[in-house]
Design a protein around this motif. Structure first.
Motif, PDB file in Angstrom:
ATOM      1  N   LEU A  31      13.106  18.435  54.153  1.00 59.46           N
ATOM      2  CA  LEU A  31      14.080  17.896  55.094  1.00 59.46           C
ATOM      3  C   LEU A  31      15.442  17.851  54.422  1.00 59.46           C
ATOM      4  CD1 LEU A  31      14.854  16.554  57.767  1.00 59.46           C
ATOM      5  CD2 LEU A  31      14.135  14.359  56.785  1.00 59.46           C
ATOM      6  N   PHE A  32      16.383  18.592  54.968  1.00 59.88           N
ATOM      7  CA  PHE A  32      17.744  18.655  54.444  1.00 59.88           C
ATOM      8  C   PHE A  32      18.629  17.756  55.296  1.00 59.88           C
ATOM      9  CE2 PHE A  32      21.947  20.934  54.469  1.00 59.88           C
ATOM     10  CZ  PHE A  32      22.288  20.681  53.152  1.00 59.88           C
ATOM     11  N   ILE A  33      19.241  16.744  54.675  1.00 63.95           N
ATOM     12  CA  ILE A  33      20.121  15.813  55.382  1.00 63.95           C
ATOM     13  C   ILE A  33      21.533  15.997  54.862  1.00 63.95           C
ATOM     14  CG2 ILE A  33      20.615  13.397  55.895  1.00 63.95           C
ATOM     15  CD1 ILE A  33      17.684  12.768  55.433  1.00 63.95           C
ATOM     16  N   ASP A  34      22.457  16.251  55.769  1.00 61.53           N
ATOM     17  CA  ASP A  34      23.842  16.483  55.361  1.00 61.53           C
ATOM     18  C   ASP A  34      24.756  16.042  56.491  1.00 61.53           C
ATOM     19  OD1 ASP A  34      25.824  17.203  53.637  1.00 61.53           O
ATOM     20  OD2 ASP A  34      25.837  19.326  54.179  1.00 61.53           O
ATOM     21  N   SER A  35      26.007  15.776  56.153  1.00 63.10           N
ATOM     22  CA  SER A  35      26.953  15.329  57.172  1.00 63.10           C
ATOM     23  C   SER A  35      28.300  16.000  56.969  1.00 63.10           C
ATOM     24  CB  SER A  35      27.117  13.801  57.114  1.00 63.10           C
ATOM     25  OG  SER A  35      27.746  13.427  55.911  1.00 63.10           O
ATOM     26  N   SER A  36      29.078  15.997  58.027  1.00 62.14           N
ATOM     27  CA  SER A  36      30.452  16.475  57.993  1.00 62.14           C
ATOM     28  C   SER A  36      31.313  15.431  58.675  1.00 62.14           C
ATOM     29  CB  SER A  36      30.563  17.826  58.717  1.00 62.14           C
ATOM     30  OG  SER A  36      30.225  17.688  60.084  1.00 62.14           O
ATOM     31  N   THR A  37      32.573  15.739  58.867  1.00 64.33           N
ATOM     32  CA  THR A  37      33.455  14.776  59.528  1.00 64.33           C
ATOM     33  C   THR A  37      33.071  14.582  60.993  1.00 64.33           C
ATOM     34  OG1 THR A  37      34.997  16.588  60.006  1.00 64.33           O
ATOM     35  CG2 THR A  37      35.396  15.287  58.008  1.00 64.33           C
ATOM     36  N   GLN A  38      32.363  15.559  61.566  1.00 61.39           N
ATOM     37  CA  GLN A  38      32.034  15.495  62.986  1.00 61.39           C
ATOM     38  C   GLN A  38      30.602  15.056  63.271  1.00 61.39           C
ATOM     39  OE1 GLN A  38      32.938  19.435  64.419  1.00 61.39           O
ATOM     40  NE2 GLN A  38      35.128  19.019  64.600  1.00 61.39           N
TER      41      GLN A  38
END
Length: 336
Positions: A31-38
């Motif tokens: 499970l790859f969890i990542d975020s961006s500004t949106q």
């Protein structure tokens, strides 16, 4: 949730995989969890990178905090599948209960004291974390996942090594000044901070002029860094990887490179890394970002449930192993 926060998710993972046309074996996925500004994304990546990425959660207006991570794991029934998890160090700290920021004990595997620089490059044996107690040894909350399920991202380690090496260079040295001509589009702030991406690091490692401007001590550390990137963090691990990493640690000590948490992992927890880091390459996750970016721009977060359904349909469409009939996956995902 309120109008600014919205999550689309799938809690029937086996059903989703059946709709996509291949079996779901949890031990073969991470499970790859990542975020961006949106947005914040959770996507299943195949270990070995032989299958396409499968998004299972997408949220807008969310923060990377304990409540968000707990909610995401509950929505996708993480306890049922218990995938390995790969993510950035901020999310690692949240998942393992460690206090974020420059805390006294930053490592989720031991009681390493990041503030005691005099002990960083010694053979000091740090006490392993066995019991997690809130308020003790920088523990903010009980772990959401076992430490054994965490996979440290190779590319993130690579970025950290180069960042600390660049920051250790004298700002008035020819080598440091040459970075502005090598990367003319980078801001001075990013160069000073040593913030480079994967392609930029590859460009720098291939630049012989940059290496020629380094002092003997700096050159030893730079050559050792490139060796670690190639022989340990790359697709194939060299048989003498322990010696390769030890040489880099010794060179960093001589150059007085500040030990970050990522360097600490290599110094004290080398056995924690999987045998073949190529199977857990960050590039698979980055490819997912590129693939979904076009769909994100079209939906602009207004209908993330339909967006994930469209992405899953694109997986079926692009799979050439067998014929697929277009089917509606809209009911596979739910909104919160």
């Amino acid at each position: 949730m309120d109008g600014t926060k919205r999550i689309a998710y799938c809690n029937d993972i086996d059903g989703l995989f059946f709709a996509l046309g291949y079996p779901h074996i949890p031990s073969e996925w991470r499970l790859f969890i990542d975020s961006s500004t949106q947005s914040l994304k959770g996507v299943l990546l195949h270990i070995g990178n032989e299958q396409p990425s499968v998004p299972i959660v997408y949220g807008t207006g969310l923060k990377e905090d304990f409540d968000t991570m707990k909610l995401i794991l509950e929505l996708v029934n993480y306890e049922l599948h218990a995938w390995s998890i790969c993510c950035g160090l901020k999310v690692v700290a949240i998942l393992t209960g460690v206090k974020q920021g420059f805390s006294k004990h930053q490592c989720f595997m031991c009681n390493w004291e990041g503030r005691k620089r005099e002990l960083h490059y010694t053979d000091h044996k740090w006490k392993s974390r066995v019991i997690y107690q809130i308020g003790v040894d920088s523990i903010d909350h009980l772990p959401l996942v076992p430490a054994s399920k965490i996979i440290l991202l190779p590319l993130h380690i690579e970025l950290g090594l180069v960042k600390n090496f660049i920051r250790a260079l004298p700002k008035d040295s020819d080598a440091f000044k040459s970075l502005k001509s090598i990367f003319p589009k980078l801001t001075a702030a990013k160069i000073d901070a040593g913030v480079f991406n994967g392609p930029q690091i590859r460009k720098l490692t291939e630049n012989s002029a940059f290496s020629g401007m380094l002092t003997p001590v700096e050159r030893r550390a730079w050559d050792a860094t490139k060796k670690v990137i190639e022989d340990f963090l790359g697709n194939k691990r060299a048989d003498n990887y322990q010696n390769v990493v030890s040489e880099m640690i010794a060179a960093y000590k001589e150059m007085k490179v500040n030990m970050s948490l990522k360097i600490h992992f290599l110094h004290n927890h080398l056995d924690y890394f999987p045998k073949n880091l190529g199977d857990f390459s960050d590039e698979h996750g980055e490819r997912f970002h590129q693939d979904i970016a076009t769909i994100e721009q079209r939906y602009k977060g207004k209908s993330s449930c339909n967006m994930l359904s469209e992405y899953c349909w694109s997986i079926c469409r692009d799979t050439t192993q067998e014929q697929h009939k277009r089917r509606c996956l809209r009911s596979t995902f739910s909104n919160v």
